[in-house]
Scaffold this motif. Structure first.
Motif, short mmCIF file in Angstrom:
data_model
loop_
_atom_site.label_atom_id
_atom_site.label_comp_id
_atom_site.label_asym_id
_atom_site.label_seq_id
_atom_site.Cartn_x
_atom_site.Cartn_y
_atom_site.Cartn_z
N UNK A 54 -33.54 45.71 -2.04
CA UNK A 54 -33.39 44.64 -1.12
C UNK A 54 -34.16 44.46 0.08
N UNK A 55 -34.77 43.40 0.52
CA UNK A 55 -35.34 43.47 1.78
C UNK A 55 -34.66 42.41 2.53
N UNK A 56 -33.97 42.85 3.51
CA UNK A 56 -33.08 41.90 4.56
C UNK A 56 -34.07 41.67 5.63
N UNK A 57 -33.61 40.72 6.53
CA UNK A 57 -34.46 40.17 7.55
C UNK A 57 -35.08 41.26 8.57
N UNK A 58 -34.24 42.60 8.64
CA UNK A 58 -34.95 43.36 9.38
C UNK A 58 -35.92 44.03 8.66
N UNK A 59 -35.97 44.52 7.34
CA UNK A 59 -36.95 45.25 6.81
C UNK A 59 -38.19 44.17 6.64
N UNK A 61 -39.03 41.63 8.80
CA UNK A 61 -39.64 41.65 10.13
C UNK A 61 -40.52 42.96 10.18
N UNK A 89 -34.79 36.35 -3.22
CA UNK A 89 -33.83 36.45 -2.04
C UNK A 89 -34.48 36.22 -0.89
N UNK A 93 -33.48 33.38 1.87
CA UNK A 93 -32.85 33.92 3.36
C UNK A 93 -33.58 32.99 4.34
N UNK A 94 -34.79 32.61 4.02
CA UNK A 94 -35.74 31.90 4.84
C UNK A 94 -36.53 32.58 5.51
N UNK B 41 -28.16 41.66 -0.03
CA UNK B 41 -28.77 41.40 1.07
C UNK B 41 -27.92 40.76 2.03
N UNK B 45 -27.11 41.90 6.12
CA UNK B 45 -27.29 41.08 7.21
C UNK B 45 -26.04 40.85 7.96
N UNK B 106 -28.98 32.49 6.84
CA UNK B 106 -29.55 33.06 5.70
C UNK B 106 -28.74 33.55 4.90
N UNK B 109 -26.75 30.89 2.83
CA UNK B 109 -27.75 30.19 1.67
C UNK B 109 -27.66 31.34 0.53
#
Lengths: 126, 133
Positions: A54-59, A61, A89, A93-94, B41, B45, B106, B109
């Motif tokens: 997974x790549x979340x918003x932290x990774x 960024x 994903x 996530x945006x 994911x 978050x 996010x 969604x």
């Protein structure tokens, strides 16, 4: 803390993320790569995320930040090996990772760097 | 149903642990690979949110059933300062921290059901559910 090894191949630095990194590990990678770009004069950085589930918003960024830092240090960054589920994903996530170049795999990433000019690795000279 | 249970979120290593436990539960529920990736994911978050904004919290991982459908429900709870304006907090790009402001919006969604309850001084509870198709 897990630290990701930075490998040098010609003008290119390669990191392959193989473990589920904690946030500090992600930040350490950012600093290690910036140091390594300057120390080696590398023209390209390839970050392999084939094994990243997974790549979340932290990774995400962090990947964008590494690309910006490297560019400021005269190196291009290519993220390679993103899994389809990760791409789907990330978009939902945006996070579009604008400014981060990608290639499907390591081989294509190296070819892209050579195409962009500057970076050369010995194995491409036949 | 071994994957259910509660985990506390008190440090960065717990975010990794939450991801691993949620992944195991998602596999057990029979979520597709893409849906597994989405719920893990979202969990990452929300766990980080609890840590960053409330100094920690806990998550309850639960396998739920609606008729013949199986689902995975995650309830994140913290005793932090709470969110004064929930609508604003759910806006893309809004952040009081130094992140991207995509954690809550996010995550919403990425899941099928999303419920956020919070008030100043009363902590925050975010409940998300992903249903197997």
């Amino acid at each position: 803390m897990d630290r990701v090894p930075v490998l040098k191949l010609g003008d290119i630095l390669i990191v392959s993320i193989q473990v589920d990194l904690q946030d500090q590990g992600v930040l350490a990678l950012q600093e290690d790569l910036a140091d390594a770009v300057v120390a080696t004069g590398a023209r390209g950085v390839i970050i392999d995320i084939t094994a990243v589930e997974i790549v979340d918003s932290f990774i995400g960024r962090m990947l964008a930040t590494i690309a910006s830092i490297s560019r400021m240090l005269d190196a291009e960054t290519i993220v390679v090996g993103m899994r389809p589920a990760v791409a789907i994903t990330l978009v939902e996530l945006g996070l579009s990772l604008g400014g981060v170049r990608t290639a499907l795999n390591l081989e294509k990433g190296v070819a892209l760097l050579n195409h962009l000019g500057g970076a050369q690795i010995a194995t491409t000279a036949r | 149903m071994t994957a259910s249970g509660e985990l506390s979120i008190g440090g960065n290593s717990d975010i990794v642990l939450v991801r691993q436990r949620v992944r195991a539960a998602a596999v057990e529920v029979g979520l597709s690979l893409v849906d597994q990736t989405k719920i893990v994911t979202a969990a990452s978050e929300l766990a980080r949110n609890a840590l960053v904004y409330a100094g920690g919290g806990r998550v309850r991982i639960e396998i739920v059933r609606n008729g013949v459908k199986m689902g995975l429900r995650l309830a994140f709870d913290d005793d932090g300062p709470g969110i004064p304006d929930v609508d604003q907090a759910l806006t893309d790009g809004w952040t009081t921290g130094n992140g991207l402001g995509l954690g809550l919006s996010g995550s919403r969604r990425l899941v099928d059901d999303f419920d956020l309850r919070s008030a100043p001084g009363e902590g925050t509870r975010v409940t998300v559910t992903k249903w197997a198709r």
